[in-house]
Design a protein around this motif. Structure first.
Motif: not given
Lengths: 179, 106
Positions: B29-31, B79-80, B95
């Motif tokens: 994912n983005q994180d 996570t967001r 996400n």
């Protein structure tokens, strides 16, 4: 002479699998095996898609290859309604019937015999509906006598478009899918 | 009724990634969070810019015997999120993932 069959309305099936579970419960189908299953048939390319959901089972064919190939006669056509059944005590588990069925409707029960949908003949003999038909929440499963022109199944087949599975196999299934 | 979940990937996208049904990938994912391995289902039944997986798999708690280490967890990749102050409902639609294909060991 009665000929039992089904008319299954694919426009009403939502694939909920109540039929699958009801059959497992009613018939003590062993874990990992199914007498009834849902097939999701998707045609086309995104986003132009067509999907047909079908509750499938043994087609109780009028020309059943599983009966013709059985070496012991365990696989036979019942007197009532032309239902295809397995006499488990005569079955030697040779799997000829498994190979012969174009619909993959049969499986070997862990107890050693060929097993499949029986149209709940034990219920039908008492005037009840097969378990899958009884629980379907959209009432899309219809069971009855194909030889009786006034039966529910016959009336559906006379008024709706329908098809069978793999007609080219020449088995003459008694399960019709309404579209 | 299933042993593991699958990630639904649009058929054309799968082709571009040289993936077919049954292959295993990970999602990142983005994180930077990377998921467990998950089986690919290449299908026409999803948009090219989305992937889908059944919720509830990919758990790492041994007590959850059925999904323990089977499939991947969508929750792990979310996570967001924002939380509604009144009723606690979550917004998790921010996400995004990339498909990480397995590197064959040389």
């Amino acid at each position: 002479m009665a000929r039992f069959g089904m008319a299954i309305d694919t426009t009403k099936c939502v694939g909920c699998m109540d039929c699958v579970v009801a059959c497992k419960t009613e018939n003590n189908v062993p874990e990992g095996f199914n007498r009834v299953w849902i097939t999701t048939d998707v045609q086309g390319k995104y986003p132009n898609l067509h999907m047909q959901m079908r509750s499938e089972r043994c087609n109780h064919c009028e020309s059943p290859p599983c009966v013709y190939c059985c070496p012991t006669g365990a696989s036979h056509v019942h007197d009532l309604g032309g239902v295809v059944l397995v006499e488990d005590e005569l079955c030697i588990g040779c799997k000829a019937c498994i190979a012969s069925c174009p619909y993959d409707a049969r499986f070997i029960n862990p107890e050693g015999y060929a097993d499949k949908c029986t149209f709940c003949i034990h219920r039908v003999e008492k005037g009840e509906e097969p378990a899958c038909v009884a629980v379907c929440p959209t009432r899309c499963l219809h069971f009855g006598d194909l030889d009786d022109p006034n039966s529910e199944v016959s009336r559906h087949l006379n008024s709706r478009r329908h098809h069978t599975l793999m007609p080219e196999a020449g088995t003459k299934p008694t399960i019709y899918y309404l579209t | 009724m299933m042993d593991e979940n699958e990630v639904w990937i649009n058929a054309d996208v799968a082709l571009r990634y040289e993936l077919k049904s049954g292959d295993y990938v990970r999602l990142k994912n983005q994180d930077g969070v990377v998921s467990n391995r998950i089986k690919v289902k290449a299908t026409e039944r999803i948009r090219p810019d989305c992937v889908y997986m059944v919720h509830g798999f990919g758990h790492n708690a041994k007590g959850l015997k059925h999904p323990y280490m089977k499939g991947a967890s969508d929750a792990q990749l979310q996570t967001r999120y924002v939380i509604d102050p009144l009723m606690g409902g979550t917004g998790i639609n921010m996400n995004f993932v990339t498909i990480e294909t397995e590197v064959l060991h040389g």
